[in-house]
Enzyme design. Structure first.
Site, PDB file in Angstrom:
ATOM      1  N   GLY A   1      -4.620 -49.428 -34.752  1.00 51.86           N
ATOM      2  CA  GLY A   1      -4.574 -47.992 -34.998  1.00 51.86           C
ATOM      3  C   GLY A   1      -5.926 -47.389 -34.654  1.00 51.86           C
ATOM      4  N   GLY A   2      -6.870 -47.475 -35.601  1.00 55.65           N
ATOM      5  CA  GLY A   2      -8.206 -46.890 -35.428  1.00 55.65           C
ATOM      6  C   GLY A   2      -8.870 -47.294 -34.115  1.00 55.65           C
TER       7      GLY A   2
ATOM      8  N   GLU B   1       2.447 -56.016 -40.784  1.00 55.25           N
ATOM      9  CA  GLU B   1       1.255 -55.245 -41.128  1.00 55.25           C
ATOM     10  C   GLU B   1       1.081 -55.200 -42.641  1.00 55.25           C
ATOM     11  OE1 GLU B   1       0.181 -52.251 -37.866  1.00 55.25           O
ATOM     12  OE2 GLU B   1       1.721 -51.300 -39.075  1.00 55.25           O
TER      13      GLU B   1
ATOM     14  N   SER C   1      -6.312 -53.381 -39.053  1.00 56.22           N
ATOM     15  CA  SER C   1      -7.747 -53.511 -38.764  1.00 56.22           C
ATOM     16  C   SER C   1      -8.065 -54.447 -37.592  1.00 56.22           C
ATOM     17  CB  SER C   1      -8.506 -53.924 -40.033  1.00 56.22           C
ATOM     18  OG  SER C   1      -8.370 -52.903 -41.020  1.00 56.22           O
TER      19      SER C   1
ATOM     20  N   HIS D   1       6.915 -47.732 -40.127  1.00 53.81           N
ATOM     21  CA  HIS D   1       5.489 -47.910 -40.431  1.00 53.81           C
ATOM     22  C   HIS D   1       5.263 -47.666 -41.926  1.00 53.81           C
ATOM     23  CE1 HIS D   1       1.176 -47.373 -40.513  1.00 53.81           C
ATOM     24  NE2 HIS D   1       1.141 -48.040 -39.380  1.00 53.81           N
TER      25      HIS D   1
ATOM     26  N   ASN E   1      -1.489 -47.367 -31.844  1.00 56.03           N
ATOM     27  CA  ASN E   1      -0.822 -46.365 -32.684  1.00 56.03           C
ATOM     28  C   ASN E   1      -1.843 -45.284 -33.041  1.00 56.03           C
ATOM     29  OD1 ASN E   1       0.544 -44.902 -34.612  1.00 56.03           O
ATOM     30  ND2 ASN E   1       0.561 -46.547 -36.152  1.00 56.03           N
ATOM     31  N   TRP E   2      -1.705 -44.129 -32.420  1.00 53.41           N
ATOM     32  CA  TRP E   2      -2.678 -43.048 -32.640  1.00 53.41           C
ATOM     33  C   TRP E   2      -2.472 -42.327 -33.970  1.00 53.41           C
ATOM     34  CZ3 TRP E   2      -3.864 -39.620 -27.746  1.00 53.41           C
ATOM     35  CH2 TRP E   2      -4.582 -40.387 -26.815  1.00 53.41           C
ATOM     36  N   LYS E   3      -1.341 -42.534 -34.596  1.00 50.88           N
ATOM     37  CA  LYS E   3      -1.018 -41.822 -35.846  1.00 50.88           C
ATOM     38  C   LYS E   3      -1.159 -40.312 -35.640  1.00 50.88           C
ATOM     39  CE  LYS E   3      -2.351 -45.940 -38.306  1.00 50.88           C
ATOM     40  NZ  LYS E   3      -2.806 -46.565 -39.510  1.00 50.88           N
TER      41      LYS E   3
ATOM     42  N   GLY F   1      -6.237 -49.809 -41.859  1.00 57.39           N
ATOM     43  CA  GLY F   1      -7.335 -48.841 -41.943  1.00 57.39           C
ATOM     44  C   GLY F   1      -8.430 -49.234 -42.918  1.00 57.39           C
TER      45      GLY F   1
ATOM     46  N   GLU G   1       3.103 -46.126 -43.493  1.00 61.86           N
ATOM     47  CA  GLU G   1       2.758 -44.739 -43.844  1.00 61.86           C
ATOM     48  C   GLU G   1       4.009 -43.860 -43.901  1.00 61.86           C
ATOM     49  OE1 GLU G   1      -0.189 -44.292 -40.795  1.00 61.86           O
ATOM     50  OE2 GLU G   1      -1.507 -45.681 -41.869  1.00 61.86           O
TER      51      GLU G   1
HETATM   52  P1  PGA Z   1      -5.490 -49.854 -38.231  1.00 61.92           P
HETATM   53  O1  PGA Z   1      -3.963 -49.358 -38.210  1.00 61.92           O
HETATM   54  O2  PGA Z   1      -5.690 -50.688 -36.986  1.00 61.92           O
HETATM   55  O3  PGA Z   1      -6.298 -48.589 -38.202  1.00 61.92           O
HETATM   56  O4  PGA Z   1      -5.674 -50.666 -39.455  1.00 61.92           O
HETATM   57  C1  PGA Z   1      -2.919 -50.205 -37.838  1.00 61.92           C
HETATM   58  C2  PGA Z   1      -1.593 -49.569 -38.133  1.00 61.92           C
HETATM   59  O5  PGA Z   1      -1.452 -48.857 -39.138  1.00 61.92           O
HETATM   60  O6  PGA Z   1      -0.627 -49.731 -37.375  1.00 61.92           O
END
Ligand code: PGA
Length: 225
Positions: free
Chosen positions: A205-206, A147, A184, A98, A8-10, A153, A100
């Site tokens: 994500g990251g 999640e 993470s 998600h 997930n590149w956000k 993050g 966010e």
């Molecule tokens: P993260 O993000 O790996 O940077 O914690 C995961 C996500 O929000 O899907």
């Protein structure tokens, strides 16, 4: 069943940076002659989807494509929205719910259900995100991502054992066969999650943003899971 690794590149990367990622990832695959075991899905921003589609098709990259969101409405007078019909032919997957989206864009269970209906009408497979086993999950989603908000993050993960228990509860409750963990996930910890019985994949994500570290994560997942 193949394990899922969903990047997930956000809201990250310019078009130029997206091209560089694709070139790097492709050359890693070619130079190592790597035979992918997992199912890889990348979810970049809407603005990168055409580029990805063309690149994947031209180079026959063994990855699938997903969007990070979709409109709750049909195509029409909804300025700024990307409808599910507009994603047809571009992606096979869409992330909905998600944390966010829930936190910064006020998306409620009701709106999220409408989004799932829209995605299903267009034949897109939904990856539905929840922060715990109690969160409502609409019918007919293809995969659920557990999640915990505090793990996203933050560099802190849930324990593999607890994530396994939550994924198991979600399966029992919903009968969705594919339940994955996100929060993470890194090359160093991916195998600890994938070796759990009820965890069918991960959603980094990251760690998906740099082609090298994403490739590294995939190889750790494949060899240790
Ligand atoms: P993260 O993000 O790996 O940077 O914690 C995961 C996500 O929000 O899907």
């Amino acid at each position: 069943m193949k394990k899922y690794i969903i990047g997930n590149w956000k809201s990250n990367k310019t078009v130029e940076e997206a091209k560089q990622w694709l070139d790097k990832f492709n050359s890693q695959l070619q130079t190592t002659n790597y035979n992918l075991q997992a199912k890889i899905i990348i979810c970049p921003a809407f603005t990168h989807l055409s580029l990805f589609r063309e690149y994947i098709d031209a180079k026959k990259l063994p990855i699938e494509l997903g969007a990070q969101d979709v409109s709750a409405y049909d195509s029409g007078a909804y300025t700024g929205q990307v409808s599910a019909a507009m994603l047809q032919g571009l992606v096979d997957w869409v992330i909905i719910g998600h944390s966010e989206r829930r936190k910064y864009f006020g998306e409620t269970d009701e709106v999220l259900s409408q989004k799932v209906v829209q995605a299903q009408k267009a034949g897109l497979n939904v990856i539905f995100c929840v922060s715990d086993e109690k969160t409502a999950i609409p019918d007919g989603v293809a995969a659920v991502a557990y999640e915990p908000v505090w793990a996203i993050g933050s560099g802190k993960t849930d324990t593999p054992e607890n994530a396994n228990a939550v994924c198991g509860e979600i399966k029992q409750k919903t009968h969705v066969a594919t339940v994955i963990y996100g929060g993470s996930v890194k090359p160093e910890n991916v195998a600890s999650f994938l070796s759990q019985k009820q965890i069918d994949g991960v959603l980094p994500g990251g760690a998906s943003l740099q082609a090298n570290s994403f490739f590294n994560l995939i190889t750790h997942a494949d060899t240790n899971a």
